[in-house]
Enzyme design. Sequence first.
Site, PDB file in Angstrom:
ATOM      1  CD  GLU A  50      -1.287   2.319   2.103  1.00 55.49           C
ATOM      2  OE1 GLU A  50      -1.597   3.493   1.803  1.00 55.49           O
ATOM      3  OE2 GLU A  50      -0.493   2.038   3.015  1.00 55.49           O
ATOM      4  CG  ASP A  54      -0.129   6.935  -1.314  1.00 63.08           C
ATOM      5  OD1 ASP A  54      -1.262   7.352  -1.583  1.00 63.08           O
ATOM      6  OD2 ASP A  54       0.778   7.650  -0.864  1.00 63.08           O
ATOM      7  CG  ASP A 123      -5.163   1.201   3.357  1.00 64.28           C
ATOM      8  OD1 ASP A 123      -5.004   2.334   2.870  1.00 64.28           O
ATOM      9  OD2 ASP A 123      -5.229   0.986   4.589  1.00 64.28           O
ATOM     10  CD  GLU A 126      -3.546   4.178  -1.621  1.00 66.83           C
ATOM     11  OE1 GLU A 126      -3.842   5.363  -1.809  1.00 66.83           O
ATOM     12  OE2 GLU A 126      -3.144   3.731  -0.525  1.00 66.83           O
TER      13      GLU A 126
END
Length: 235
Positions: A50, A54, A123, A126
Amino acid sequence: MKRRKTSPLSPEQTQALESAIGHSFSDRMLLTRALTHSSREGERSNERLEFLGDRVLNLVIAEALFHRFEREEEGGLATRLNALVRKETCAEVAKAVGIGPVLRLSPGEKETGGREKPAILGDACEALIAAVLLDAGFEAARAMVLGLWADYLDGVAKPPRDPKNALQEWTQGRGLGFPDYEVVGREGPDHAPVFTVAVRVRGYPEARASGPSRRAGEQAAAKLMLEAIEANGDA
């Protein structure tokens, strides 16, 4: 021939998700890890993925906006970027491709509706981006992001209105000072908190809203206050 690593997901689940995101994994254990929540004790969770995903998402969307809006100044680009990469948007994408039903959660997290929680879905979305990056490289991850975010990119012809800024402009324009924000509640575990925020403007009942972060809660509360002001005919 390189042997494909398998995963605990059923062939049907794997095929459906791969079809939805437009990528077939060579190492399907990356897919498994991307879908594994930290509530599952003794297993590698998707938290590191994650973190990476991101950053990839921000880079891909920032580049797309940079080329799409050639005359836009930094402020407008930043506003669009924030709207496109926020956790709520990632959660919407996760729902659209069917991540919720295949999330690997602890029994307790399942019972509390973990498959529908925006923070968990966002989450995982990502993390999935990072899994594609590690499986096939940046161009594969970039293609997936641009495909899944295509409708959202088409929908930002104008910079989204930031509720907090809009509310502050309204209150200051009428001599009411700054809106007052207060965190009035925090629930959930550390990995999936929910913040309840109240916003107060002189002469109006307070508005309360919740979000996966303090900022998200403030934005949601500001939006509710603006709606109340508009409904009262004062906008």
